[in-house]
Every structure is written in C-alpha cells, then in structure tokens.
Design an enzyme around this catalytic site. Structure first.
Site, PDB file in Angstrom:
ATOM      1  CB  VAL A 162     -44.844 -23.416  12.856  1.00  0.00           C
ATOM      2  CG1 VAL A 162     -43.622 -22.504  12.759  1.00  0.00           C
ATOM      3  CG2 VAL A 162     -46.115 -22.579  12.914  1.00  0.00           C
ATOM      4  CG  LEU A 212     -40.212 -25.151  14.745  1.00  0.00           C
ATOM      5  CD1 LEU A 212     -39.950 -23.693  14.417  1.00  0.00           C
ATOM      6  CD2 LEU A 212     -39.133 -25.697  15.662  1.00  0.00           C
ATOM      7  N   GLY A 213     -44.476 -26.747  15.713  1.00  0.00           N
ATOM      8  CA  GLY A 213     -45.777 -26.666  16.350  1.00  0.00           C
ATOM      9  C   GLY A 213     -46.865 -26.561  15.304  1.00  0.00           C
ATOM     10  N   GLY A 214     -48.094 -26.410  15.772  1.00  0.00           N
ATOM     11  CA  GLY A 214     -49.214 -26.319  14.843  1.00  0.00           C
ATOM     12  C   GLY A 214     -50.427 -25.735  15.510  1.00  0.00           C
ATOM     13  N   GLY A 215     -51.408 -25.370  14.704  1.00  0.00           N
ATOM     14  CA  GLY A 215     -52.636 -24.797  15.218  1.00  0.00           C
ATOM     15  C   GLY A 215     -53.729 -24.909  14.193  1.00  0.00           C
ATOM     16  CG  ASP A 244     -56.683 -16.952  19.075  1.00  0.00           C
ATOM     17  OD1 ASP A 244     -57.264 -17.254  20.141  1.00  0.00           O
ATOM     18  OD2 ASP A 244     -56.227 -17.806  18.301  1.00  0.00           O
ATOM     19  CG  PHE A 248     -54.987 -20.128  11.164  1.00  0.00           C
ATOM     20  CD1 PHE A 248     -56.320 -20.380  10.886  1.00  0.00           C
ATOM     21  CD2 PHE A 248     -54.679 -19.065  11.977  1.00  0.00           C
ATOM     22  CE1 PHE A 248     -57.325 -19.581  11.396  1.00  0.00           C
ATOM     23  CE2 PHE A 248     -55.676 -18.257  12.490  1.00  0.00           C
ATOM     24  CZ  PHE A 248     -57.003 -18.519  12.203  1.00  0.00           C
ATOM     25  CE  LYS A 274     -49.095 -18.654  10.432  1.00  0.00           C
ATOM     26  NZ  LYS A 274     -49.922 -17.945  11.443  1.00  0.00           N
TER      27      LYS A 274
END
Length: 726
Positions: free
Chosen positions: A449, A441-444, A559, A446, A463
């Site tokens: 996901v 679904l996404g990422g960052g 954040d 950390f 996550k």
C-alpha cells in the site's frame, strides 16, 4: 482457609463443654475442610425467638464418664464421637448420614430397604438461599440400581441407568475416569452408591445445582477454582419445568437460559435475578374470560411461536384442519395454546411447562400458537406496520441503488465518475499520484500500500496487488463487497485500476495507520489509552454487525485482525482488506472449503471442516479484544507465567479472573498503568470470552456485541473457553 494456628477463630475439635460461636470455625486436621456458621443475608441461629431448640443431633454418649466431641474429618464428614475413641467404632452421629446438596467421597446416597426411607441430595433454592430447592437425587424407590433426579419429589426427568458392576449405564463419562474408584453396595438392609479418590491429595465433590443438574467437580489449585468433570443431564433444557410456567428455555444463551413467552413477565423478578426461575411467568394482560371487569374485557388471539420443542402434557383433540384446531382452543377459556401438525390437533390446558426455543440452525422444532389478549397482539401489529415501512424504504433504497449502479456503468464506459460511484483510474495516473510508488504505508499477503495525492489534492492509499495471476479473485471480491457498501466503520473504496495484469485499488487515506502499530507498542506510534481502545472496539463491532446483518447478503470478512483495522485522524476505526471476504447469503448454506484468515485469529470451524458462518468473524473479533486488554499478541510465546510458574494462555487467564471476580485491572497493558474503567474492562473480557467459545452457536452475534459494549445488554458469565488453551 484460615490460619490453623489462630485458635481464636479455628478449632480442630469441639468438646462437650465448648461452644462454636461467631466467626469461629472447625477445621479438619489436614486443613482440607472447614465448618462455620452460614449467614445468608443475616445471622443463622439454632434457636427460635423463644430460645427453644430447633435442631439437634439427638445423641448421647453410650458410656458413662466419657466425653462427646465433634470432629471435622479430612473427608469433610462432621462426626460426633466419644473421647477417647476407637477409629473402628461407629460415630454417635455423622453429617454423611444427612446429605444436603453436596456428596463427598466416602459418603452415601442410600435407600433403607427396611423402612423404604430414601436419602436425598437436594439443591439450594437459589444462589443465595440454601433452603430446600425443587431438585433432588435419589436411589430408585422401586428397587432398581438406578439413580433418579426428580422435580418437586414427583417428576422423574433423568436416570443414571442401572449399575452394571463398573458404572451406571447412562453415564458414559464414568468410563473415562482416572480419578475415582466407584462402587455400588446392596445388602438386606440398604443399597447405596459411594466413591473414593485414587489420589487423596485431590479434592472433589458431586453436588446437585440450582440448575437441576448433578455436577462432578475437582479443585484446580493452580487456578484456584473448581473444574467441571461431568454433569447430567447434559442439556439445561432437559431439566423438568426449569423455567417454570410460561417460561421458554434456550440452550447456551448468552442472555441466560430462561425467558418469558410473549405477553408474559416473571412472577418474581428478584427470584429470576437469583437464577430461581421456578416461579415462572404470569400474563401481563388477563384474557377476556378471566377478567371479571366486563367493561375492560379484551378479545383474544394467537401469537405464532415457531421452531420450539412443544410443551408436555398436551391433549389430542379431533379436528379436520388448523382452523378447527384454533376454534377449539378459542372456545375453551382454560386453553392456553394449540399446535396443529401431521399428528393432528393438540391443545394445552392451564400452565405451559417445558417450552424450549431451538436455535436458528436447528429446524427440527414445531410451531406453537399461544393465546394472548388482543392488546398484546396489537403491539405486534404496530411492529408489523413498522416492518412494512422498513420494507418500503428498502424497496426505494434498492431503486436508488439501481440508479447509482446504472450511473456507475455509464461511468465505467466513459471513464468519468459520477458522485458516490467508483472511479476507474489509469495506471499512469496512479503512478504519478504515488510518485512511482515511493512512499510505502504497509504491506501484506496481497500486495503493498502506497500513499498518493490526486489532482484535486485529496490524499489516498493505493493498494498494488502483486503476483496477480493468483490475485484476480481477491481483486474482484474487494470491488464486489466494499465497492457497493458504505459505513462509517468500513474503509471507503474510491476506485480501481484494471489494465491487464496491473490491478490497483484506491482507498481513502487513514493518517493513523493500522491498529497493530498502536496496540503492540511500536515506539514510533502513540500508545492508545483505554477510552480510545474501548471506542475502537465498539466501532469495529458496529462495522462487522453492518456486514453480517445489514447488507443484502451476509458478508463474512474472514480475516479480522489488528492489521486490517485502519484508524483515521480521529482514531475512528475502519475495517479494511476485504480480499478474503465471502458473500454467503442469509441462510449460511454455503460451505467454505478453503481455510481463510490468519493463524492466531482462526476459529475452530476452519480446522474442523464444518460450515463457516459469520460466527467465524465473531471468534476473530473476540481474540482481538483480548489483545485490546493486554496490549500484546495472544500467541503462545507471549503467554503469561502464573504464580506457580505455569504457562497460561492470556485469554484463558483473563476468562478465569473475570469468572472469579478477580482484579481485572491486573490484566491491562502495563503501559496503561491500570488507568481504566474496571467495569468496561470486565465487560470487554466477558464479551471476548463469549466470542471465542468453541461451539459457534454459543457465541453472540456482532449486533449483540454492540449492545453489550454499549451497556444496553447484560450477559451472564461465560464458560471458560477451552479451544485456545488446547
């Protein structure tokens, strides 16, 4: 400026046989200054009702046969002179000898040494009325080389300090000068200060504001607005009696500088709305000894007002303790307040002037006890009853929470989940639920996901923390913060997995993804209309207010950015990703040494190294609000070019347009085609400008932001933010 060629309205000279009437104006030759009739709410006449002359320059031509003409010079000086004239000759009359509230280059504020008559610079009464106000600037009548600002021509509350040959000693800003040429002249006839500009193309003025401060302004042509060069006194609350009797002054308050003390209300609300606070406040309920109606007499008591700068003109009285001090004030009808400290007992008789409320981060104030009618104090008792009820509720809530936590502890041991508790998942179970982490679904920073489906068919977001040797702290923070709180605008944590280095967090699934995907015009996602954007902004504010103000400890997210705002099926926003969050307690005494957050949303405190409070989140939220309006990032490469092809940082441009009352719809994301409520756009841009003030004490709390966006609270126009531009 009017078109100079349109002589139906603009003239460059007025001869003795001509009239200046109606909309006609007198314009200086270079088009810098323009003179016309001022109409404050109506027509301005120079004759009274009987057609009698009420004002005149009382001049006549000294030469027979000559013609007198009026000329507005490029200096802004209105001059009456003979025609033909010699540039070196003295004018018959000039406006520079009759200053009002504005002091232009080349003018004088002088003291006639022979007549002892002083020339004053005097403020307007209020924002709309140019009648003589209470504040004035004059050269010291005692003969020193210092200028004084006075209240009501009696109280001196500021001095420039003596002239040292270059500057006034108490105006250090003059040392930084690169625009002005200052001089002080003193001879047997007069003393005066004057100044000129090194560059004649610059337009500048010094004036005494209705705030009681003198301000030096220069004109910024590219922004079409005045820029503040310096002001004195620096603090608004240093102005004598600025908030009037029984008014309280607060520096840099978003709600305005003046408020009435408890039990009082403005004498003239219309004057206060025009920022004329001089009338002060009056009691809502008379005291017993002031009320002639014996049957309705009230007893009196005292309202405690902590952390204030005590009012002036106190009387010191002998007393052994605070109780005796209170009794003395109680026995004197005209005593309105008392204070008892290490210096003993002080009481105030009559009006209270110059009460200043200090901010929560300044604990240098004293406690004032204000005398009020008992009926005013009863309201407080009712409030205390409500507070007691709240406290009881909180105690009960804590008991319930402890029960839940105990149940959760049993669940963690047994591997079973109680309702409303975090579930401990096995790694293999989550691997199966996400089909071996196949649908990302996404990422960052950390980790990534993934979408998953549990055995009960519920859809979740999982996550998976990566490089976990560096992420243990973030993992624990996430569980500790969001695991024990719930709010409609905070993403819900269902549970977690902790098997060695395998650390995963399981959240509720948000079908509309993160805010940035919709806000920055990703072609695969729907463009948010204005109504939806506004509701999302309001929801985020409520979530942050809950974290800052409603939890046991203040939780700073650290954040806040569009990537960390998730949207459910109804586009209800949920704040997510608490890996950087910090619990700091209510006193904000903890010092966060490590910079946390994302570059374009970092508040100045992170860079300057001062202690971090919840106002860091407020700053990030404000930066994000500007992106709600524009539909694009606030980064430098996406800044706007203005009409002069100069780069303008979008938050600065938006703040300028709001301050000038410009077309706020021109700021909108082009995809909205200006289809938005202009009042809401103005409100959002105003809030954003307050949120990104460089000084964190000038920013609102998130609770105040909620009230403003809800339309419950009105705010003044903010200063133009400087830090983002820098």
């Amino acid at each position: 400026m009017r078109n100079l060629r349109d002589l139906r309205y603009a003239l460059t000279t007025v001869s003795a046989d001509q009239k200046l009437t109606g909309d006609q104006t007198l314009v200086s030759e270079g088009g810098v200054f323009e003179l016309g009739f001022f109409k404050p709410g109506g027509n301005l006449a120079l004759l009274d009702g009987s057609s009698n002359q009420v004002w005149s320059t009382n001049t006549s031509s000294p030469r027979s046969g000559s013609v007198v003409e009026a000329v507005l010079l490029d200096s802004g000086n209105l001059v009456l002179r003979d025609r033909p004239h010699d540039d070196a000759s003295e004018p018959l009359w000039q406006s520079f000898d009759h200053q009002t509230d504005t002091f232009l280059p080349g003018g004088k504020i002088k003291l006639n040494k022979k007549t002892k008559k002083a020339q004053y610079l005097t403020s307007w009464k209020n924002l709309e009325d140019p009648a003589t106000g209470l504040f004035s600037l004059e050269l010291d009548p005692e003969g020193s080389t210092a200028y004084l600002i006075t209240w009501n021509k009696t109280e001196h509350y500021w001095t420039s300090g003596s002239w040292n040959g270059h500057i006034f000693s108490l105006v250090p800003e003059m040392r930084l000068n690169y625009i002005f040429n200052f001089s002080f002249v003193s001879n047997e006839n007069e003393s005066y200060f004057t100044y000129s500009l090194y560059n004649s193309s610059i337009v500048s003025r010094l004036f005494i504001d209705i705030t009681g401060q003198i301000k030096q302004l220069t004109w910024l042509e590219s922004f079409q607005q005045w820029n503040l060069f310096w002001s004195q006194p620096r603090q608004q609350c240093e102005v004598y009696a600025f908030c009037g009797a029984f008014g309280s002054c607060t520096e840099n308050s978003m709600l305005g500088p003046c408020n009435c003390l408890k039990g009082f209300e403005p004498k003239s609300l219309s004057d206060w709305n025009l920022e004329d606070y001089s009338g002060g406040c009056q009691r809502k309920t008379k005291l017993q000894c002031e009320n002639s109606n014996a049957s309705n007499r009230d007893k009196v008591g005292f309202q405690e007002i902590p952390n204030v700068v005590l009012p002036k003109e106190a009387q010191s009285v002998g007393s052994g303790n605070a109780g005796e001090c209170q009794s003395i004030c109680l026995s004197i009808c005209s005593c309105t307040a008392y204070a008892y400290d290490s210096n003993g007992c002080s009481i105030w008789d009559g009006n209270l002037l110059n009460v200043q409320q200090l901010s929560s981060d300044d604990s240098s104030g004293e406690t004032l006890y204000l005398k009020l009618a008992a009926s005013e104090l009863h309201a407080d008792k009712s409030s205390k009853g409500t507070i007691i009820g709240i406290v009881v509720g909180v105690v009960l809530g804590v008991g319930i929470l402890l029960a839940i936590l105990w149940s959760r502890k049993r669940m963690l041991v047994s591997g079973k989940a109680a309702e409303g508790s975090l579930v401990v998942y096995g790694y293999r179970d989550l691997q199966d639920a996400t089909r071996n982490f196949s649908e990302k679904l996404g990422g960052g920073g950390f980790g990534s996901v993934f979408k998953g489906t549990l055995d009960d068919s519920s859809v979740v977001a999982v996550k998976k923390l990566e490089s976990f040797s560096q992420r243990e702290k973030q993992f624990q923070t996430e569980i500790r913060t969001i695991g024990t709180i719930q709010h409609v605008n905070l993403v819900r944590l269902h549970g977690f997995c902790s098997e060695g280095t395998k650390k995963l967090l399981v959240y509720e699934y948000m079908p509309n993804g993160s805010l940035d995907l919709h806000l920055f015009q990703n072609k695969n996602f729907v463009v948010l209309d204005w109504k939806t954007r506004y509701q999302i902004a309001l929801g985020i504010a409520r979530g942050l207010a809950y974290l800052h103000e409603k939890c046991k400890d203040c939780i700073i997210h650290c954040d806040v950015k569009p990537e960390n705002i998730l949207l459910d099926a109804d586009f209800c926003p949920k704040i997510a990703d608490f890996g950087l969050a910090k619990l700091v307690g209510r006193d904000f005494s903890r010092f966060l040494a490590t910079v946390r957050g994302t570059k374009n949303y970092l508040s100045p405190e992170w860079i300057s190294g001062v202690p971090i409070t919840a106002k860091a989140d407020v700053y990030s939220y404000g930066m994000m609000l500007f992106e709600f309006v524009s539909g694009r990032r606030n980064s430098g490469e996406l800044s706007d070019c203005d009409e002069d092809d100069q780069f303008t940082f979008f938050p600065t441009r938006a703040a300028n347009i709001v301050a000038q009352g410009g077309n706020v719809l021109s700021l909108l994301d082009p995809s909205l085609e200006q289809n938005a409520d202009a009042e809401e756009v103005t409100r959002m841009a105003t809030v954003a400008s307050w949120c990104i003030q460089e000084n964190d004490t000038h920013r609102p709390t998130m609770g105040q932001v909620v009230h403003i966006l809800d339309g419950i609270l009105d705010v003044n126009l903010p200063p133009i933010p400087t830090f983002p531009q820098n």
